[in-house]
Design a protein around this motif. Structure first.
Motif, PDB file in Angstrom:
ATOM      1  N   ASP A   1      -5.909  23.362 -22.188  1.00  0.00           N
ATOM      2  CA  ASP A   1      -4.566  23.666 -21.678  1.00  0.00           C
ATOM      3  C   ASP A   1      -4.430  23.220 -20.224  1.00  0.00           C
ATOM      4  OD1 ASP A   1      -6.186  25.556 -20.482  1.00  0.00           O
ATOM      5  OD2 ASP A   1      -4.908  27.262 -20.977  1.00  0.00           O
ATOM      6  N   ARG A   2      -5.443  22.539 -19.685  1.00  0.00           N
ATOM      7  CA  ARG A   2      -5.450  21.994 -18.326  1.00  0.00           C
ATOM      8  C   ARG A   2      -5.423  23.073 -17.252  1.00  0.00           C
ATOM      9  NH1 ARG A   2      -1.395  16.839 -19.043  1.00  0.00           N
ATOM     10  NH2 ARG A   2      -2.675  15.779 -20.594  1.00  0.00           N
ATOM     11  N   ALA A   3      -5.997  24.208 -17.568  1.00  0.00           N
ATOM     12  CA  ALA A   3      -6.057  25.299 -16.602  1.00  0.00           C
ATOM     13  C   ALA A   3      -7.469  25.860 -16.556  1.00  0.00           C
ATOM     14  CB  ALA A   3      -5.079  26.415 -16.969  1.00  0.00           C
ATOM     15  N   ALA A   4      -7.839  26.325 -15.385  1.00  0.00           N
ATOM     16  CA  ALA A   4      -9.050  27.121 -15.218  1.00  0.00           C
ATOM     17  C   ALA A   4      -8.593  28.554 -15.018  1.00  0.00           C
ATOM     18  CB  ALA A   4      -9.858  26.628 -14.023  1.00  0.00           C
ATOM     19  N   ARG A   5      -9.310  29.486 -15.571  1.00  0.00           N
ATOM     20  CA  ARG A   5      -8.908  30.888 -15.506  1.00  0.00           C
ATOM     21  C   ARG A   5     -10.089  31.738 -15.069  1.00  0.00           C
ATOM     22  NH1 ARG A   5      -3.972  31.247 -18.368  1.00  0.00           N
ATOM     23  NH2 ARG A   5      -3.515  29.259 -19.349  1.00  0.00           N
ATOM     24  N   LEU A   6      -9.806  32.771 -14.299  1.00  0.00           N
ATOM     25  CA  LEU A   6     -10.817  33.723 -13.862  1.00  0.00           C
ATOM     26  C   LEU A   6     -10.558  35.049 -14.545  1.00  0.00           C
ATOM     27  CD1 LEU A   6     -10.923  32.914 -10.041  1.00  0.00           C
ATOM     28  CD2 LEU A   6     -12.343  31.960 -11.876  1.00  0.00           C
ATOM     29  N   TRP A   7     -11.638  35.721 -14.934  1.00  0.00           N
ATOM     30  CA  TRP A   7     -11.553  36.959 -15.712  1.00  0.00           C
ATOM     31  C   TRP A   7     -12.504  37.995 -15.146  1.00  0.00           C
ATOM     32  CZ3 TRP A   7      -8.318  36.342 -20.017  1.00  0.00           C
ATOM     33  CH2 TRP A   7      -8.063  35.028 -20.403  1.00  0.00           C
TER      34      TRP A   7
END
Length: 94
Positions: free
Chosen positions: A72-78
């Motif tokens: 999805d062309r995103a980096a995500r932090l969790w």
């Protein structure tokens, strides 16, 4: 041998937390999952990559945060503790 069941498609990457107590996996099913290393119990399901393939995952040095990246062309932090998404990094056009 520990078998982790929960993803509904191919697992594309896995890594251990810095303290070796949690295994993190990502999959073509659009999720990342956190697992207890000793029991194999699923701890968290991280949804947010718009059902696109999640391709990579890594832990922060203190093990409190995981970062994921996907198609999805995103980096995500969790947050590892809550499973809540804490940041979305966009702008990856290629």
């Amino acid at each position: 041998v520990l078998v982790l069941r929960g993803h509904t498609s191919t697992v594309s990457s896995a890594c251990f937390s810095p303290n070796d107590r949690i295994i993190a996996t990502v999959s073509n099913d659009g999720t990342a999952r956190l697992w207890n290393w000793e029991s194999g119990e699923q701890i968290q399901v991280l949804n947010g990559h718009d059902r696109k393939q999640v391709t990579s995952i890594t832990f922060s040095p203190d093990g409190a945060v995981v970062g994921t990246a996907g198609d999805d062309r995103a980096a995500r932090l969790w947050s590892v503790g809550s499973g809540q998404q804490t940041a979305v990094l966009t702008g990856h056009d290629r």
